[in-house]
Structure formats: structure tokens, C-alpha cells
Design a protein around this motif. Structure first.
Motif, short mmCIF file in Angstrom:
data_model
loop_
_atom_site.label_atom_id
_atom_site.label_comp_id
_atom_site.label_asym_id
_atom_site.label_seq_id
_atom_site.Cartn_x
_atom_site.Cartn_y
_atom_site.Cartn_z
N GLU A 149 81.68 30.11 32.28
CA GLU A 149 82.52 29.32 31.18
C GLU A 149 81.44 29.13 29.79
OE1 GLU A 149 85.53 25.75 30.37
OE2 GLU A 149 84.96 26.07 31.99
N VAL A 150 81.84 29.79 28.73
CA VAL A 150 81.43 29.53 27.53
C VAL A 150 81.96 28.27 26.22
CG1 VAL A 150 79.29 30.15 25.96
CG2 VAL A 150 79.76 31.41 27.77
N ARG A 151 81.21 27.37 25.69
CA ARG A 151 82.01 26.85 24.94
C ARG A 151 80.96 26.63 23.70
NH1 ARG A 151 84.65 21.76 28.68
NH2 ARG A 151 85.95 23.66 30.00
N LEU A 152 81.45 26.11 22.47
CA LEU A 152 80.87 26.59 20.93
C LEU A 152 81.15 25.26 20.44
CD1 LEU A 152 81.12 30.18 19.39
CD2 LEU A 152 79.20 29.56 21.17
N ILE A 153 79.94 24.53 20.21
CA ILE A 153 80.21 22.92 19.58
C ILE A 153 79.97 23.42 17.83
CG2 ILE A 153 80.16 20.71 19.71
CD1 ILE A 153 78.78 21.60 23.08
N PRO A 154 80.69 22.47 16.99
CA PRO A 154 80.44 22.66 16.32
C PRO A 154 78.87 22.26 15.53
CG PRO A 154 82.00 22.33 15.85
CD PRO A 154 81.33 22.59 17.72
N PRO A 155 77.82 22.48 15.51
CA PRO A 155 76.61 21.68 15.69
C PRO A 155 76.97 20.00 14.79
CG PRO A 155 76.52 23.47 14.39
CD PRO A 155 77.51 23.38 14.15
N ALA A 156 77.43 20.00 13.79
CA ALA A 156 77.64 18.27 13.22
C ALA A 156 77.64 17.70 14.93
CB ALA A 156 78.52 18.25 11.87
N TYR A 157 78.79 17.91 15.12
CA TYR A 157 79.39 17.33 16.46
C TYR A 157 78.41 17.37 17.59
CZ TYR A 157 84.23 18.67 14.19
OH TYR A 157 85.14 18.02 14.08
N VAL A 158 77.62 18.28 17.75
CA VAL A 158 76.79 17.52 18.94
C VAL A 158 75.55 16.67 18.16
CG1 VAL A 158 74.69 19.24 19.78
CG2 VAL A 158 76.63 19.90 19.33
N LYS A 159 74.89 16.58 16.81
CA LYS A 159 74.10 16.05 16.12
C LYS A 159 74.36 14.39 16.39
CE LYS A 159 71.67 14.40 11.76
NZ LYS A 159 71.64 14.84 10.76
N PRO A 160 75.02 13.85 16.93
CA PRO A 160 75.06 12.67 17.14
C PRO A 160 74.42 12.29 18.91
CG PRO A 160 77.62 12.99 15.94
CD PRO A 160 76.73 14.49 16.38
N TYR A 161 74.45 13.22 19.31
CA TYR A 161 74.44 13.47 21.36
C TYR A 161 72.58 13.63 20.82
CZ TYR A 161 79.62 13.13 22.14
OH TYR A 161 80.85 13.22 21.82
N VAL A 162 72.01 13.54 20.27
CA VAL A 162 70.65 13.87 19.93
C VAL A 162 70.52 12.35 20.21
CG1 VAL A 162 68.39 14.56 18.80
CG2 VAL A 162 70.11 15.62 18.65
N LYS A 163 69.55 12.12 21.39
CA LYS A 163 69.05 10.63 22.02
C LYS A 163 67.48 10.48 20.62
CE LYS A 163 70.99 10.80 25.76
NZ LYS A 163 70.70 11.84 27.31
N ARG A 164 66.37 11.40 20.84
CA ARG A 164 65.26 10.75 20.63
C ARG A 164 65.07 12.48 18.95
NH1 ARG A 164 65.32 12.91 25.15
NH2 ARG A 164 64.12 15.26 26.15
N GLN A 165 63.82 12.29 18.66
CA GLN A 165 63.61 13.48 18.16
C GLN A 165 63.99 14.75 18.11
OE1 GLN A 165 60.95 12.70 20.18
NE2 GLN A 165 60.13 14.08 20.61
N LYS A 166 64.71 15.33 16.64
CA LYS A 166 64.70 16.63 16.55
C LYS A 166 63.87 17.76 17.30
CE LYS A 166 68.15 20.17 14.54
NZ LYS A 166 68.42 20.28 15.35
N ASN A 167 64.42 18.09 18.05
CA ASN A 167 63.37 19.69 18.86
C ASN A 167 64.41 20.24 19.72
OD1 ASN A 167 63.02 18.01 21.18
ND2 ASN A 167 61.58 17.27 20.40
N ASP A 168 64.36 21.45 20.11
CA ASP A 168 64.85 22.29 20.83
C ASP A 168 65.14 21.84 21.64
OD1 ASP A 168 64.51 23.90 18.15
OD2 ASP A 168 63.31 25.53 19.48
N ALA A 169 64.51 21.30 22.84
CA ALA A 169 64.54 20.72 24.35
C ALA A 169 65.46 19.24 23.44
CB ALA A 169 63.51 20.32 24.69
N ALA A 170 65.54 18.81 22.81
CA ALA A 170 66.56 17.58 22.38
C ALA A 170 67.33 17.86 22.16
CB ALA A 170 65.30 16.35 21.52
N ASP A 171 67.99 19.49 21.61
CA ASP A 171 69.32 19.97 21.16
C ASP A 171 69.80 19.95 22.02
OD1 ASP A 171 68.81 18.72 18.87
OD2 ASP A 171 67.74 21.38 17.72
N ALA A 172 68.74 21.14 23.06
CA ALA A 172 69.24 21.33 24.53
C ALA A 172 70.13 20.46 25.08
CB ALA A 172 68.54 22.31 25.36
#
Length: 163
Positions: free
Chosen positions: A70-93
Motif C-alpha cells: 500500500e503506497v501513499r504519497l505525502i506532500p514534502p511540506a507535510y513531511v518537514k515537521p516530522y524531521v527530528k534532526r539535521q536534514k539528510n536522506d536518512a532523517a527524511d526517510a
């Protein structure tokens, strides 16, 4: 170690994956090359997969859904608040994995190839129209340097040009 939710950060050549089980414990942190993503996901039992909506996300969503996930696509602006530390690919995932489970999250519907084709035609036409406007304005500006004033608008500029 059954993955129930998987967040995938898409990139040009290397994808970052972050998976959690039903209790929310991290069971997977993995970096994969583009060619190995589908092979890896074939070996994972069907689960919820979240990705940011971006240029290639609709293609990947169709391919991954074809494997039974089951795949869900999220707008990038809605993901940003969930990034806990520095922005990198692992933190984004990890942030994507967290955001996709939220009940109030809004998702982007996956587009079919036909829908993407129509949108591509509209974007190409829009680009051509903007380039035409830039060119006509440049012609008018160059003519003005020689004391020739052409009226605004493509039809009026082109009439002068032909005349």
C-alpha cells in the motif's frame, strides 16, 4: 522483525529506507541503489509505504503497488515537521515513515501514466508560452533602442515584424 511501515526517501541514484514494526520499533535502516529497490521490496511482505510526492514518485508508487504494497504519497511540506534532526536522506526517510501513519495526514493520489502525460503537455505548453513572451519583450526592447516602439502583445509585435 516484520516491517509494517516503510518510509522511502527517493533520490537520483541512492534511496534511503526506514522501516518500523507494529510497535513502532525501528527494524530497518537501509540505503539502496535505484536498481535494487524493487528487488528488495519483492522480498518484504506487503506493508504501508510512504514517499514524498516528487518528480519520480508516481512512477515508483505504481511499481511498488504492483508488488502488493500500500503506497501513499505525502506532500514534502507535510513531511518537514516530522524531521527530528539535521536534514539528510536518512532523517527524511524516518520522517516520512512517521508522517505516513498519522490519521490526519493528507495524501497525494497516485497519477496514472496518462494523467502524467497530459500534465507534461500542459507544462511544456506553459514553458513555450513563457519563452515566447520573453522573446517578444526582448525584441521590443531591442527595437526601442533604435527608436522603434512596437505595441505590446504577440499579435501587435508580429504585425510590426511582418510589415
Amino acid at each position: 522483525m516484520r516491517i509494517t511501515t516503510l518510509g522511502i526517501d527517493l533520490a537520483k541514484s541512492v534511496f534511503q529506507l526506514h522501516g518500523v514494526d507494529a510497535e513502532g520499533a525501528v527494524v530497518l535502516r537501509k540505503k539502496l541503489r535505484r536498481a535494487g529497490l524493487l528487488d528488495f521490496l519483492r522480498s518484504v511482505p506487503p506493508c504501508l509505504i510512504g514517499m514524498e510526492a516528487c518528480a519520480s514518485s508516481h512512477y515508483w508508487a505504481r511499481e511498488i503497488a504492483g508488488l502488493g504494497h500500500e503506497v501513499r504519497l505525502i506532500p514534502p511540506a507535510y513531511v518537514k515537521p516530522y524531521v527530528k534532526r539535521q536534514k539528510n536522506d536518512a532523517a527524511d526517510a524516518e520522517a516520512i515513515c512517521e508522517a505516513v501513519t498519522r490519521p490526519s495526514m493528507r495524501f497525494v493520489p497516485v497519477k496514472s501514466p496518462e494523467q502524467q502525460s497530459v500534465l507534461m503537455l500542459h507544462r511544456a505548453r506553459d514553458l513555450l508560452m513563457r519563452q515566447r513572451t520573453v522573446l517578444l519583450n526582448a525584441i521590443r526592447a531591442h527595437l526601442a533602442e533604435f527608436g522603434i516602439v512596437a505595441a505590446q502583445g504577440p499579435a501587435k509585435t508580429m504585425i510590426w515584424w511582418r510589415g
